[in-house]
Design an enzyme around this catalytic site. Structure first.
Site, PDB file in Angstrom:
ATOM      1  N   HIS A  56      23.016  57.930  85.099  1.00 30.57           N
ATOM      2  CA  HIS A  56      21.872  58.814  85.336  1.00 30.57           C
ATOM      3  C   HIS A  56      21.111  59.015  84.022  1.00 30.57           C
ATOM      4  O   HIS A  56      21.684  58.897  82.923  1.00 30.57           O
ATOM      5  CB  HIS A  56      22.365  60.173  85.858  1.00 30.57           C
ATOM      6  N   GLU A  58      20.150  61.607  82.450  1.00 36.66           N
ATOM      7  CA  GLU A  58      20.678  62.641  81.550  1.00 36.66           C
ATOM      8  C   GLU A  58      21.882  62.142  80.743  1.00 36.66           C
ATOM      9  O   GLU A  58      22.015  62.421  79.551  1.00 36.66           O
ATOM     10  CB  GLU A  58      21.113  63.886  82.345  1.00 36.66           C
ATOM     11  N   CYS A  86      22.235  66.764  88.601  1.00 42.46           N
ATOM     12  CA  CYS A  86      23.341  66.862  89.571  1.00 42.46           C
ATOM     13  C   CYS A  86      24.537  67.518  88.869  1.00 42.46           C
ATOM     14  O   CYS A  86      24.495  67.825  87.678  1.00 42.46           O
ATOM     15  CB  CYS A  86      23.718  65.463  90.084  1.00 42.46           C
ATOM     16  N   CYS A  89      25.831  65.563  85.822  1.00 47.14           N
ATOM     17  CA  CYS A  89      24.981  65.695  84.634  1.00 47.14           C
ATOM     18  C   CYS A  89      25.040  67.109  84.072  1.00 47.14           C
ATOM     19  O   CYS A  89      25.016  67.295  82.843  1.00 47.14           O
ATOM     20  CB  CYS A  89      23.560  65.272  84.969  1.00 47.14           C
TER      21      CYS A  89
END
Lengths: 147, 147
Positions: A56, A58, A86, A89
């Site tokens: 992801h 992040e 999420c 993260c």
């Protein structure tokens, strides 16, 4: 005085990252990490190209910022990310002890806020809603195309 | 019939990974991912050497297993990890849709179970307590030395 380094300015840089993801047919989410008004890391979601659910925006941005600073912690940094992080993260953001997180659009389905701000480190400031319409519409448009 | 591939057998392999972390002065947590009784990924916590708070054993193992299988999802795999995963790792495990997670010792302070099993994917089975005494004592010993 002209203030260039606004939240909107940095979120626009995160949106530019999200656009790179869109071009690569990835869920269009982008992030930048800022330290003393300098962007020290930028990234976009790369789960498809890297074949890795942990890739992801992040997570990639935190790894990159830590490498740049030579530090495990990002206490004096701010992360701008186009969507609400999420749970994974948010957990990574917790460990990084980052100074501040600014996210654009909310994610009612997978966002960490269902569990409350306490998923972040107590010292991490949180803001959201910056450029939220643009951030959210990119993702909605992406999924609408997939249907 | 002699059953070699027990939960204890695979947890011992994760403990061997944790021992590598201990030797490198990392918090001693190890993980293996098993598919059809084959270990397809093994890893240990490397946050210090990689200078990266996201480099937990579980994250590294998921990335490695996905690369091995050429798949973003690990539905037919089992992860053995010596300690209860943190929120970040539980989030990564969610995205991987892994078939089963077996952890050793509980982590009342940072473990994901404070938020409940629903942090994992609904299809992911969960077991814990396998070799928990050995798994937990490694971490307790590590932090006792640091004091």
């Amino acid at each position: 005085m002209l203030t260039v380094f606004t939240d909107e300015y940095f979120m626009m840089q995160a949106i530019k990252e999200a656009e790179k993801a869109a071009l690569a047919d990835e869920v269009p989410i982008g992030a930048v990490i800022v330290c003393k008004n300098n962007i020290i890391a930028k990234s976009h979601n790369q789960t498809e190209v890297l074949n890795d659910v942990t890739a992801h925006a992040e997570i990639l941005a935190i790894t990159s910022a830590c490498a740049h600073l030579g530090s495990k912690y990002l206490k004096s940094c701010t992360m701008y990310v186009t969507m609400e992080p999420c749970v994974m993260c948010a957990g990574a953001i917790f460990w990084s002890q980052i100074g501040k997180v600014v996210f654009g659009a909310s994610d009612d389905k997978r966002g960490f806020m269902r569990y409350g701000k306490e998923l972040l480190h107590p010292k991490t400031k949180l803001e959201f809603g910056v450029c939220h319409e643009q951030c959210g519409s990119m993702v909605r448009h992406f999924f609408a195309k997939k249907r």
